[in-house]
Design an enzyme around this catalytic site. Structure first.
Site, PDB file in Angstrom:
ATOM      1  N   ASN A 199      45.175  28.904  80.434  1.00 33.84           N
ATOM      2  CA  ASN A 199      44.057  28.661  80.024  1.00 33.84           C
ATOM      3  C   ASN A 199      43.213  27.538  81.280  1.00 33.84           C
ATOM      4  O   ASN A 199      43.502  26.147  81.502  1.00 33.84           O
ATOM      5  CB  ASN A 199      43.806  27.757  78.664  1.00 33.84           C
ATOM      6  CG  ASN A 199      42.061  27.725  78.783  1.00 33.84           C
ATOM      7  OD1 ASN A 199      41.457  27.798  79.399  1.00 33.84           O
ATOM      8  ND2 ASN A 199      42.188  27.257  76.975  1.00 33.84           N
ATOM      9  N   TRP A 200      43.057  28.523  82.236  1.00 33.89           N
ATOM     10  CA  TRP A 200      42.147  27.833  83.126  1.00 33.89           C
ATOM     11  C   TRP A 200      40.671  26.445  83.092  1.00 33.89           C
ATOM     12  O   TRP A 200      40.555  25.967  83.628  1.00 33.89           O
ATOM     13  CB  TRP A 200      42.035  28.803  84.224  1.00 33.89           C
ATOM     14  CG  TRP A 200      42.862  29.444  84.898  1.00 33.89           C
ATOM     15  CD1 TRP A 200      44.063  29.566  84.538  1.00 33.89           C
ATOM     16  CD2 TRP A 200      42.901  30.912  86.254  1.00 33.89           C
ATOM     17  NE1 TRP A 200      44.647  30.458  85.156  1.00 33.89           N
ATOM     18  CE2 TRP A 200      43.673  31.270  86.540  1.00 33.89           C
ATOM     19  CE3 TRP A 200      41.504  30.589  86.797  1.00 33.89           C
ATOM     20  CZ2 TRP A 200      44.721  32.312  87.336  1.00 33.89           C
ATOM     21  CZ3 TRP A 200      41.984  31.740  87.998  1.00 33.89           C
ATOM     22  CH2 TRP A 200      42.969  32.517  88.338  1.00 33.89           C
ATOM     23  N   LYS A 201      40.134  27.330  81.618  1.00 34.70           N
ATOM     24  CA  LYS A 201      39.104  26.221  81.663  1.00 34.70           C
ATOM     25  C   LYS A 201      38.160  26.442  82.275  1.00 34.70           C
ATOM     26  O   LYS A 201      38.074  27.156  83.335  1.00 34.70           O
ATOM     27  CB  LYS A 201      39.758  24.414  81.312  1.00 34.70           C
ATOM     28  CG  LYS A 201      40.829  24.902  79.889  1.00 34.70           C
ATOM     29  CD  LYS A 201      41.250  23.126  78.966  1.00 34.70           C
ATOM     30  CE  LYS A 201      42.333  23.860  78.252  1.00 34.70           C
ATOM     31  NZ  LYS A 201      43.185  22.285  77.818  1.00 34.70           N
ATOM     32  N   HIS A 231      39.473  28.202  70.228  1.00 34.09           N
ATOM     33  CA  HIS A 231      40.096  26.883  70.994  1.00 34.09           C
ATOM     34  C   HIS A 231      39.989  25.088  70.740  1.00 34.09           C
ATOM     35  O   HIS A 231      38.255  25.272  70.169  1.00 34.09           O
ATOM     36  CB  HIS A 231      39.638  26.940  73.035  1.00 34.09           C
ATOM     37  CG  HIS A 231      40.736  25.757  73.269  1.00 34.09           C
ATOM     38  ND1 HIS A 231      41.085  24.669  73.362  1.00 34.09           N
ATOM     39  CD2 HIS A 231      41.798  25.948  74.041  1.00 34.09           C
ATOM     40  CE1 HIS A 231      41.223  23.883  74.176  1.00 34.09           C
ATOM     41  NE2 HIS A 231      42.438  24.772  74.451  1.00 34.09           N
ATOM     42  N   GLU A 251      38.287  22.757  71.787  1.00 38.29           N
ATOM     43  CA  GLU A 251      37.522  22.412  72.877  1.00 38.29           C
ATOM     44  C   GLU A 251      35.631  22.789  72.380  1.00 38.29           C
ATOM     45  O   GLU A 251      35.146  22.404  72.621  1.00 38.29           O
ATOM     46  CB  GLU A 251      38.011  22.429  74.222  1.00 38.29           C
ATOM     47  CG  GLU A 251      38.639  21.499  74.753  1.00 38.29           C
ATOM     48  CD  GLU A 251      39.839  21.586  76.280  1.00 38.29           C
ATOM     49  OE1 GLU A 251      39.564  23.085  76.495  1.00 38.29           O
ATOM     50  OE2 GLU A 251      40.976  21.144  76.130  1.00 38.29           O
ATOM     51  N   GLU A 260      47.533  24.088  69.203  1.00 38.91           N
ATOM     52  CA  GLU A 260      47.521  23.055  70.075  1.00 38.91           C
ATOM     53  C   GLU A 260      47.491  21.867  69.013  1.00 38.91           C
ATOM     54  O   GLU A 260      46.310  21.862  68.629  1.00 38.91           O
ATOM     55  CB  GLU A 260      46.844  23.632  70.541  1.00 38.91           C
ATOM     56  CG  GLU A 260      46.854  25.379  71.682  1.00 38.91           C
ATOM     57  CD  GLU A 260      46.357  25.639  72.882  1.00 38.91           C
ATOM     58  OE1 GLU A 260      46.921  25.311  73.905  1.00 38.91           O
ATOM     59  OE2 GLU A 260      44.566  24.863  72.686  1.00 38.91           O
ATOM     60  N   GLY A 310      45.987  18.086  77.066  1.00 41.93           N
ATOM     61  CA  GLY A 310      45.139  16.849  78.141  1.00 41.93           C
ATOM     62  C   GLY A 310      45.998  15.815  78.445  1.00 41.93           C
ATOM     63  O   GLY A 310      45.426  14.888  79.445  1.00 41.93           O
ATOM     64  N   SER A 324      49.700  20.224  76.473  1.00 43.51           N
ATOM     65  CA  SER A 324      51.007  19.082  77.457  1.00 43.51           C
ATOM     66  C   SER A 324      52.357  19.788  78.108  1.00 43.51           C
ATOM     67  O   SER A 324      52.955  19.162  78.672  1.00 43.51           O
ATOM     68  CB  SER A 324      51.240  17.498  77.595  1.00 43.51           C
ATOM     69  OG  SER A 324      49.623  16.996  77.665  1.00 43.51           O
ATOM     70  N   GLY A 371      47.264  24.788  79.975  1.00 42.44           N
ATOM     71  CA  GLY A 371      46.171  23.994  80.615  1.00 42.44           C
ATOM     72  C   GLY A 371      46.275  23.618  82.007  1.00 42.44           C
ATOM     73  O   GLY A 371      46.573  24.609  82.987  1.00 42.44           O
ATOM     74  N   GLY A 372      45.988  22.684  82.293  1.00 42.29           N
ATOM     75  CA  GLY A 372      46.995  21.938  83.602  1.00 42.29           C
ATOM     76  C   GLY A 372      47.664  22.592  84.015  1.00 42.29           C
ATOM     77  O   GLY A 372      47.199  22.826  85.900  1.00 42.29           O
TER      78      GLY A 372
HETATM   79  P1  13P Z   1      46.944  21.537  78.736  1.00 43.36           P
HETATM   80  O1  13P Z   1      47.929  21.697  78.988  1.00 43.36           O
HETATM   81  O2  13P Z   1      46.233  20.468  80.027  1.00 43.36           O
HETATM   82  O3  13P Z   1      47.782  20.117  77.372  1.00 43.36           O
HETATM   83  O4  13P Z   1      46.003  21.950  78.033  1.00 43.36           O
HETATM   84  C1  13P Z   1      46.629  22.818  76.388  1.00 43.36           C
HETATM   85  C2  13P Z   1      45.584  23.441  76.145  1.00 43.36           C
HETATM   86  O5  13P Z   1      44.005  23.328  75.778  1.00 43.36           O
HETATM   87  C3  13P Z   1      45.434  25.032  76.542  1.00 43.36           C
HETATM   88  O6  13P Z   1      44.319  26.009  76.031  1.00 43.36           O
END
Ligand code: 13P
Length: 251
Positions: free
Chosen positions: A9-11, A96, A98, A168, A174, A213, A234-235
């Site tokens: 997920n590149w956000k 998600h 967020e 998640e 994050g 993470s 994510g990251g």
């Molecule tokens: P991180 O891997 O950056 O913690 O993010 C997880 C995430 O929200 C994937 O959708």
């Protein structure tokens, strides 16, 4: 045997140019792992189409990070499931945390997004998870159960067969604070039990991904757990080398 999935997920990261470089780098170094691991990348809308073109005919699949809760029309700023399907994407991330936290995503809206996702031949990656406060108050089970019941329980048996779930925990996203492999397994087993209560044995085939993470150095321990079928990253999905190294966590 369930599908093993590593989804990135590149956000709201990468320009179109950077996104294409990243996906080309992933494709170049995919090697053998793609024969067992299903890699999915979810870029921002601005370059979904370009990334889908680059991945066409390869083992890497593409997903959007959200879709509109209406089919078409006067909804300024929205992107429909039909548009996403038309450019060759296969998946849509829905629910998600967020989006739940910052954009007022409700179960009622997610039910509509889910229906449109399926109506356009796309597969949802449906996210659930509790906040730190909910975990500390012991409410995590009720929260996750409600997130599933209110949205996933509206699916037909046929739709359910194409569902991917991602657990998640909000406190692990994050933050560098990863859930322990045991915490992940405990919740994944619970999620599967809830799914079985409605959809029966079909839920044994539902991929349940862990997100929060995940890095190359903790993926193997988490993925080794019985009910963990991969990760939503994510990251660490923003560097091809790190993203692919996570896929090596299956063994
Ligand atoms: P991180 O891997 O950056 O913690 O993010 C997880 C995430 O929200 C994937 O959708």
């Amino acid at each position: 045997m369930r599908k093993q999935i590593v989804a990135g997920n590149w956000k709201m990261n990468t320009t179109p140019e950077q996104g294409v470089v990243l996906v080309k780098e992933i494709l170049k170094n995919l090697g053998q792992s793609c024969t067992t691991v299903n890699y999915i990348v979810c870029p921002p809308f601005t370059h979904l189409s370009e990334v889908a073109k680059v991945t066409r005919g390869t083992a890497v699949q593409v997903g959007a990070q959200n879709c509109a809760d209406e089919a078409k029309g006067a909804y300024t700023g929205e992107v429909s499931a039909e548009m996403i399907a038309s450019i060759g994407a296969q998946y849509v991330i829905l629910g998600h945390s967020e989006r739940r936290q910052y954009y007022g995503e409700t179960s009622a809206k997610l039910v509509k997004r889910m229906a449109l996702t399926y109506a356009n031949g796309l597969m949802p990656i449906y996210c659930v998870g509790e906040t730190l406060e909910e975990r500390e108050n012991g409410k995590l089970w009720d929260v996750v159960k409600a997130q599933i019941e209110e949205v996933v329980f509206t699916l037909s048996d046929e739709q359910f067969r194409h569902l991917v779930v991602a657990y998640e925990p909000v406190w692990a996203i994050g933050t560098g604070k990863v859930a322990t492999a045991d915490q992940a397994q405990e919740m994944h087993a619970f999620i599967r039990k809830v799914l079985i209560s409605k959809f029966g044995e079909a839920a044994q085939k539902t991929p349940i991904l862990y997100g929060g993470s995940v890095k190359a150095d903790n993926a193997a321990e988490i993925f080794a757990k019985e009910d963990v079928d991969g990760g939503l990253i994510g990251g660490a999905s923003l560097k091809a080398e790190d993203f692919l190294a996570i896929g090596n966590g299956f063994n």
